[in-house]
Design a protein around this motif. Structure first.
Motif, PDB file in Angstrom:
ATOM      1  N   ASP A 280       0.859  -1.184   0.000  1.00  0.00           N
ATOM      2  CA  ASP A 280       0.000   0.000   0.000  1.00  0.00           C
ATOM      3  C   ASP A 280       0.894   1.233   0.000  1.00  0.00           C
ATOM      4  O   ASP A 280       1.669   1.449   0.938  1.00  0.00           O
ATOM      5  N   ILE A 281       0.817   2.021  -1.038  1.00  0.00           N
ATOM      6  CA  ILE A 281       1.677   3.196  -1.160  1.00  0.00           C
ATOM      7  C   ILE A 281       1.421   4.183  -0.032  1.00  0.00           C
ATOM      8  O   ILE A 281       2.346   4.882   0.416  1.00  0.00           O
ATOM      9  N   ASN A 282       0.193   4.242   0.470  1.00  0.00           N
ATOM     10  CA  ASN A 282      -0.105   5.159   1.576  1.00  0.00           C
ATOM     11  C   ASN A 282       0.670   4.775   2.831  1.00  0.00           C
ATOM     12  O   ASN A 282       1.180   5.640   3.549  1.00  0.00           O
ATOM     13  N   GLU A 283       0.766   3.466   3.096  1.00  0.00           N
ATOM     14  CA  GLU A 283       1.517   3.023   4.270  1.00  0.00           C
ATOM     15  C   GLU A 283       3.009   3.256   4.077  1.00  0.00           C
ATOM     16  O   GLU A 283       3.726   3.555   5.040  1.00  0.00           O
ATOM     17  N   ILE A 284       3.495   3.116   2.848  1.00  0.00           N
ATOM     18  CA  ILE A 284       4.913   3.398   2.573  1.00  0.00           C
ATOM     19  C   ILE A 284       5.209   4.868   2.838  1.00  0.00           C
ATOM     20  O   ILE A 284       6.243   5.220   3.429  1.00  0.00           O
ATOM     21  N   GLN A 285       4.308   5.739   2.424  1.00  0.00           N
ATOM     22  CA  GLN A 285       4.479   7.167   2.697  1.00  0.00           C
ATOM     23  C   GLN A 285       4.443   7.434   4.199  1.00  0.00           C
ATOM     24  O   GLN A 285       5.242   8.233   4.718  1.00  0.00           O
ATOM     25  N   ASN A 286       3.539   6.757   4.910  1.00  0.00           N
ATOM     26  CA  ASN A 286       3.458   6.929   6.366  1.00  0.00           C
ATOM     27  C   ASN A 286       4.724   6.443   7.062  1.00  0.00           C
ATOM     28  O   ASN A 286       5.219   7.085   7.994  1.00  0.00           O
ATOM     29  N   LEU A 287       5.253   5.308   6.604  1.00  0.00           N
ATOM     30  CA  LEU A 287       6.476   4.780   7.213  1.00  0.00           C
ATOM     31  C   LEU A 287       7.680   5.665   6.894  1.00  0.00           C
ATOM     32  O   LEU A 287       8.586   5.806   7.726  1.00  0.00           O
ATOM     33  N   SER A 288       7.694   6.257   5.701  1.00  0.00           N
ATOM     34  CA  SER A 288       8.760   7.213   5.365  1.00  0.00           C
ATOM     35  C   SER A 288       8.708   8.411   6.302  1.00  0.00           C
ATOM     36  O   SER A 288       9.739   8.873   6.817  1.00  0.00           O
ATOM     37  N   PHE A 289       7.484   8.893   6.546  1.00  0.00           N
ATOM     38  CA  PHE A 289       7.301   9.998   7.478  1.00  0.00           C
ATOM     39  C   PHE A 289       7.738   9.595   8.882  1.00  0.00           C
ATOM     40  O   PHE A 289       8.376  10.377   9.599  1.00  0.00           O
ATOM     41  N   LEU A 290       7.417   8.363   9.283  1.00  0.00           N
ATOM     42  CA  LEU A 290       7.799   7.872  10.608  1.00  0.00           C
ATOM     43  C   LEU A 290       9.317   7.823  10.750  1.00  0.00           C
ATOM     44  O   LEU A 290       9.865   8.198  11.803  1.00  0.00           O
ATOM     45  N   ALA A 291      10.021   7.347   9.708  1.00  0.00           N
ATOM     46  CA  ALA A 291      11.494   7.283   9.747  1.00  0.00           C
ATOM     47  C   ALA A 291      12.094   8.676   9.923  1.00  0.00           C
ATOM     48  O   ALA A 291      12.997   8.884  10.748  1.00  0.00           O
ATOM     49  N   ILE A 292      11.566   9.637   9.161  1.00  0.00           N
ATOM     50  CA  ILE A 292      12.066  11.012   9.264  1.00  0.00           C
ATOM     51  C   ILE A 292      11.763  11.580  10.647  1.00  0.00           C
ATOM     52  O   ILE A 292      12.604  12.255  11.265  1.00  0.00           O
ATOM     53  N   LEU A 293      10.563  11.293  11.150  1.00  0.00           N
ATOM     54  CA  LEU A 293      10.132  11.825  12.444  1.00  0.00           C
ATOM     55  C   LEU A 293      11.022  11.308  13.574  1.00  0.00           C
ATOM     56  O   LEU A 293      11.457  12.075  14.443  1.00  0.00           O
ATOM     57  N   ILE A 294      11.313  10.005  13.562  1.00  0.00           N
ATOM     58  CA  ILE A 294      12.132   9.422  14.623  1.00  0.00           C
ATOM     59  C   ILE A 294      13.554   9.976  14.561  1.00  0.00           C
ATOM     60  O   ILE A 294      14.164  10.288  15.594  1.00  0.00           O
ATOM     61  N   LEU A 295      14.076  10.130  13.352  1.00  0.00           N
ATOM     62  CA  LEU A 295      15.420  10.703  13.207  1.00  0.00           C
ATOM     63  C   LEU A 295      15.434  12.154  13.685  1.00  0.00           C
ATOM     64  O   LEU A 295      16.391  12.605  14.337  1.00  0.00           O
ATOM     65  N   LEU A 296      14.375  12.876  13.397  1.00  0.00           N
ATOM     66  CA  LEU A 296      14.269  14.271  13.838  1.00  0.00           C
ATOM     67  C   LEU A 296      14.188  14.360  15.362  1.00  0.00           C
ATOM     68  O   LEU A 296      14.814  15.229  15.977  1.00  0.00           O
ATOM     69  N   ILE A 297      13.438  13.450  15.991  1.00  0.00           N
ATOM     70  CA  ILE A 297      13.350  13.429  17.453  1.00  0.00           C
ATOM     71  C   ILE A 297      14.739  13.208  18.059  1.00  0.00           C
ATOM     72  O   ILE A 297      15.112  13.838  19.050  1.00  0.00           O
ATOM     73  N   ALA A 298      15.518  12.298  17.451  1.00  0.00           N
ATOM     74  CA  ALA A 298      16.879  12.037  17.943  1.00  0.00           C
ATOM     75  C   ALA A 298      17.766  13.270  17.778  1.00  0.00           C
ATOM     76  O   ALA A 298      18.575  13.589  18.660  1.00  0.00           O
ATOM     77  N   CYS A 299      17.618  13.977  16.657  1.00  0.00           N
ATOM     78  CA  CYS A 299      18.402  15.202  16.430  1.00  0.00           C
ATOM     79  C   CYS A 299      18.018  16.296  17.423  1.00  0.00           C
ATOM     80  O   CYS A 299      18.885  17.038  17.915  1.00  0.00           O
ATOM     81  N   ILE A 300      16.719  16.389  17.716  1.00  0.00           N
ATOM     82  CA  ILE A 300      16.246  17.390  18.688  1.00  0.00           C
ATOM     83  C   ILE A 300      16.871  17.119  20.053  1.00  0.00           C
ATOM     84  O   ILE A 300      17.242  18.046  20.780  1.00  0.00           O
ATOM     85  N   ASN A 301      17.001  15.842  20.411  1.00  0.00           N
ATOM     86  CA  ASN A 301      17.672  15.482  21.669  1.00  0.00           C
ATOM     87  C   ASN A 301      19.049  16.131  21.750  1.00  0.00           C
ATOM     88  O   ASN A 301      19.416  16.743  22.748  1.00  0.00           O
ATOM     89  N   TYR A 302      19.813  15.951  20.676  1.00  0.00           N
ATOM     90  CA  TYR A 302      21.185  16.473  20.670  1.00  0.00           C
ATOM     91  C   TYR A 302      21.176  17.989  20.793  1.00  0.00           C
ATOM     92  O   TYR A 302      21.928  18.570  21.587  1.00  0.00           O
ATOM     93  N   MET A 303      20.326  18.640  20.010  1.00  0.00           N
ATOM     94  CA  MET A 303      20.267  20.101  20.029  1.00  0.00           C
ATOM     95  C   MET A 303      19.890  20.620  21.418  1.00  0.00           C
ATOM     96  O   MET A 303      20.477  21.586  21.933  1.00  0.00           O
ATOM     97  N   ASN A 304      18.925  19.966  22.044  1.00  0.00           N
ATOM     98  CA  ASN A 304      18.487  20.381  23.379  1.00  0.00           C
ATOM     99  C   ASN A 304      19.577  20.195  24.414  1.00  0.00           C
ATOM    100  O   ASN A 304      19.853  21.080  25.223  1.00  0.00           O
ATOM    101  N   LEU A 305      20.186  19.026  24.389  1.00  0.00           N
ATOM    102  CA  LEU A 305      21.164  18.707  25.423  1.00  0.00           C
ATOM    103  C   LEU A 305      22.427  19.553  25.298  1.00  0.00           C
ATOM    104  O   LEU A 305      23.001  19.964  26.304  1.00  0.00           O
ATOM    105  N   ILE A 306      22.849  19.822  24.078  1.00  0.00           N
ATOM    106  CA  ILE A 306      24.080  20.586  23.935  1.00  0.00           C
ATOM    107  C   ILE A 306      23.881  22.064  24.289  1.00  0.00           C
ATOM    108  O   ILE A 306      24.762  22.717  24.818  1.00  0.00           O
ATOM    109  N   THR A 307      22.668  22.588  23.992  1.00  0.00           N
ATOM    110  CA  THR A 307      22.412  23.974  24.407  1.00  0.00           C
ATOM    111  C   THR A 307      22.286  24.066  25.926  1.00  0.00           C
ATOM    112  O   THR A 307      22.728  25.021  26.552  1.00  0.00           O
ATOM    113  N   ALA A 308      21.673  23.026  26.539  1.00  0.00           N
ATOM    114  CA  ALA A 308      21.592  23.002  28.002  1.00  0.00           C
ATOM    115  C   ALA A 308      22.982  22.845  28.616  1.00  0.00           C
ATOM    116  O   ALA A 308      23.280  23.380  29.688  1.00  0.00           O
ATOM    117  N   HIS A 309      23.841  22.143  27.914  1.00  0.00           N
ATOM    118  CA  HIS A 309      25.198  21.865  28.395  1.00  0.00           C
ATOM    119  C   HIS A 309      26.169  23.004  28.089  1.00  0.00           C
ATOM    120  O   HIS A 309      27.316  22.995  28.556  1.00  0.00           O
TER     121      HIS A 309
END
Length: 795
Positions: A280-309
């Protein structure tokens, strides 16, 4: 210079172990999740790419035009394929595919005095091997399947039947009736091929070859277009063929061509797909969005922690600026540090992927290959991901710290400005809003799956067993088997049937008048009278089909569902006794049953008829057990079956399990979301854990003073937790409308769907707040319980 930057970066990572571990762990989990999802997406997008002419191969689709139900079918009439090849010069080859029993029962094959059950037996035209690159190990593809009663086997099937013996010229028997001569052996189809056959029988063996019909739309058809051909022109030519063979007022369908590259991912809503590998192409698009979202959450962690640090780095940066370091140099230095950390995270993430992949394949029944990790494109992709993560994660801290005033950074009281704090809070909100959207999505997916499993279907599938009987050729033996089953103490009712709910039956047109001036689309099922008792249908009016109806009797009976009665324009009270017409046959309506879901809940209930006509074969025995001892019932059924039909294979399927299998794809996607949603929340919590630690460290003296002035541990814990709780609450408020929008769109593909109630959001909100509080509280309580004397001595 570069080596110095690397040494400084390594020293900084070693000097802040908690900061480094949280960042590396968060990024490595994010990267591992992204890699696994990208591998899954790549596998889905790779379907059918192995065929040399894949850009010229198309499947013919049928579009219904009757005004009752607008549907797209993958099956088309058998007469169209030869017409395509003979009358349209732009089509090089065309081939029909017919799955055994129209995709219903498995075929029973006898080879070397042994019986085998085969799910992937097809009849096909010889042109199939000119359209697809099917490699032959034994035999010549140019001459194979030209003759009737010939067959080719896949390599694994030939090995199963004949071992290491040469199978050429050997005979196999289909359903204890037709003998087929083996003419070749082909290599097994790849796992990412939409076309997947184990046995291919010559189409010339079928009566459809001699009398091709424009009515029975059960044949998947592929064609190979000549180079530089316009699809629109061919579709117009196909319509001209239809106009020539079917009067305009009888044309209930039209045709389009579907490129092979779209068959796997763009056919989820099409009826009668033979392939079990529908994506289902719709689910592939959703999973692509999920991959980007999880990677973005991990990047936000770094940005937050380094500014706090960053406060700990302020003096170092201030001294460097005083000694002449430019902003550009400092930015580069920070990117080197980020690149080193993300490189370590990337390596650990790949290790996590290798460990996770077998588990992922087992749970989600996929075939992702670890060897893909060594692919040149994969390595290039990992470098791109590393660069992107480095740029995103290092962007804000590098720019913020390099632009800060030298004088301010050298002050002992240096603190981050309000704008920086606002950005950091905004990133926390974004992170938890994304997590909240995922949690709500998972809850609603689970709720919909539960709704489908528990919905009242209009019949009772529990304790009903379906047993194929196509290999039992004589009606007398089938009748004997029915009587034998009925005599068993653990069996309550037995009926023969063409099909049953979840199994497709005949598609026909039903009319009140013989001229078919108006008609409806209907699914018709040839059954014995006991079908009402076996399925526990509710008779709304009239009676069941008559017992002991003779095949020669010209008066045939029909029981309609309420939907069919309504579409015909009758009232339920008046329809009994009326004459109706189907396939030029006359039927008398003798009863009406309640509407029931005979297909999946993706589509609404349509018109359905049970009848005692004799043109359609009854392929199953439907057996209702008493339910007292199911395993004993199956053993008794098997023993009885083997005694009466020793040459056939006893197979069975529970009707309720069959219905659950209609939603296998949704269940798999929901499991993927649950797994990766959990990992996304873990990453977000790692960031929150780190921020809580730094906040507690920054406010050490304040905590000491408050304790000296009489503040309790509970009060200080509340104070330290409150700021984060506010951020999480804001994230929840932002996330819920987004989640509603996304999940309403997802639920649209179901005709029957659960409601998104308030309790979904209350549950999700409570879950997120609980997770956040548990994450924060460990540091808050530790800071609150610290000795105030030590706190006040802290520099």
């Amino acid at each position: 210079m570069y080596m110095n930057y690397l040494k400084i970066a390594w020293r900084n990572l070693k000097g802040s172990k908690l900061f480094s571990v949280i960042n590396i762990l968060g990024l490595s989990i994010g990267i591992a999740v992204t890699i696994v999802l990208l591998l899954y997406i790549h596998a889905e997008l790779s379907f059918d790419k192995m065929y040399t002419n894949q850009d010229r191969i198309h499947r013919v689709l049928l579009h219904t035009e009757d005004g009752v139900a607008k549907e797209i079918w993958t099956g088309i009439p058998s007469a169209l394929s030869p017409a395509l090849q003979n009358e349209i010069p732009e089509i090089e080859y065309a081939s029909r595919l017919l799955k055994h029993d129209y995709g219903g029962n498995a075929a029973i094959i006898k080879a070397n005095q042994k019986h085998f059950s085969e799910q992937k037996l097809y009849w096909a035209d010889a042109a199939l091997f000119k359209i697809f690159d099917i490699e032959f190990i034994v035999g010549q593809s140019t001459t194979i399947l030209n003759d009737p009663n010939t067959v080719v086997l896949s390599e694994s099937t030939a090995q199963k039947y004949f071992g290491n013996d040469n199978p050429l010229g050997k005979l196999i028997t289909l359903n204890n009736s037709e003998q087929l001569e083996v003419k070749g052996v082909f290599k097994d189809f790849p796992s990412n091929s939409s076309l997947s056959c184990d046995i291919i029988v010559s189409f010339t063996s079928l009566q459809y070859h001699l009398n091709p019909s424009w009515g029975n739309a059960s044949f998947e058809t592929y064609c190979l277009l000549k180079p530089n051909t316009f699809v629109d022109d061919i579709q117009q030519s196909i319509q001209q063929i239809v106009d020539k063979n079917i009067p305009k007022d009888e044309q209930w369908y039209s045709f389009t061509l579907q490129p092979l590259e779209r068959v796997h991912l763009y056919s989820a809503s099409y009826k009668d797909n033979y392939s079990s590998k529908i994506g289902d192409i719709n689910e592939i698009q959703n999973l692509s969005f999920l991959a980007i979202l999880i990677l973005l959450i991990a990047c936000i962690n770094y940005m937050n922690l380094i500014t706090a640090h960053s406060q700990k780095k302020a003096k170092d940066i201030g001294v460097n600026k005083t000694l002449g370091a430019t902003s550009r140099t400092l930015i580069f230095r920070f990117y080197v540090e980020t690149a080193l950390l993300t490189c370590i995270a990337m390596i650990i993430g790949i290790v996590f992927t290798i460990v996770m992949l077998p588990f992922f394949n087992t749970v989600f029944q996929s075939t992702l290959d670890i060897a893909m990790l060594g692919n040149v494109y994969f390595i290039f992709g990992m470098i791109v991901i590393w660069l992107i993560v480095t740029l995103i994660a290092g962007s804000y801290p590098a720019i913020f710290l390099s632009k800060a005033s030298t004088g301010m950074m050298l002050k002992p009281s240096f603190r981050m400005g309000k704008n920086t704090i606002l950005v950091r809070k905004g990133l926390v909100i974004l992170q938890f809003a994304a997590s909240a959207v995922l949690i709500v999505s998972v809850i609603i997916m689970h709720k919909q799956l539960q709704f489908m499993q528990n919905k009242e279907l209009g019949f009772d599938p529990e304790n009903v067993v379906a047993i194929p009987i196509t290999a039992i050729q004589t009606p007398q033996k089938q009748h004997t088997l029915v009587k034998a089953f009925e005599s068993l103490a653990t069996i309550s009712h037995v009926t023969k049937a063409q099909g049953f709910p979840s199994v497709d039956v005949s598609g026909n047109s039903l009319s009140r008048t013989q001229d078919f001036a108006t008609y409806i689309d209907i699914r018709s099922n040839a059954v014995d009278p006991n079908f009402v008792d076996v399925l526990k249908l509710n008779m709304l009016e009239g009676k069941r089909l008559s017992e002991n109806k003779q095949d020669a009797d010209t008066i045939k009976e029909m029981v309609l569902n309420a939907k069919a009665v309504k579409q015909l324009g009758y009232d339920i009270k008046e329809v009994v006794g009326k004459k109706v017409y189907m396939n030029n046959r006359i039927f008398y309506v003798v009863g009406v049953v309640n509407d029931f879901n005979f297909s999946s809940l993706h589509i609404p209930i349509g018109a359905y008829a049970f009848h005692n006509g004799t043109r359609e074969s009854k392929r199953y025995l439907l057996v209702r057990t008493t339910g007292s001892n199911v395993s004993s019932s199956i053993q008794q059924l098997e023993a009885t079956f083997k005694k009466i039909a020793p040459d056939a294979i006893f197979e069975f399927e529970f009707l309720n399990k069959r219905l659950q299998n209609l939603y296998t794809y949704e269940q798999k996607i929901a499991q993927i979301y649950v797994m990766f949603c959990g990992l996304a929340i873990l990453i977000a919590c790692l960031g929150l854990f780190g921020l809580a630690a730094f906040t507690a460290e920054q406010r050490t003296k304040e905590i000491g003073i408050r304790k000296v002035l009489g503040a309790s541990v509970t009060r200080i814990t509340q104070m330290l937790s409150l700021d984060f709780v506010k951020l999480v609450l804001i994230a929840i408020i932002i996330a819920f409308p987004i989640a509603i929008l996304i999940m309403n769109n997802w639920l649209e593909k179901f005709a029957y769907k659960t409601d998104i109630g308030l309790h979904v959001f209350l549950s999700a909100g409570f879950m997120i707040l609980t997770i956040a509080l548990i994450t924060i509280s460990s540091h808050a309580i530790k800071a609150a319980m610290q000795n105030p004397v030590k706190s006040l001595k802290t520099e």
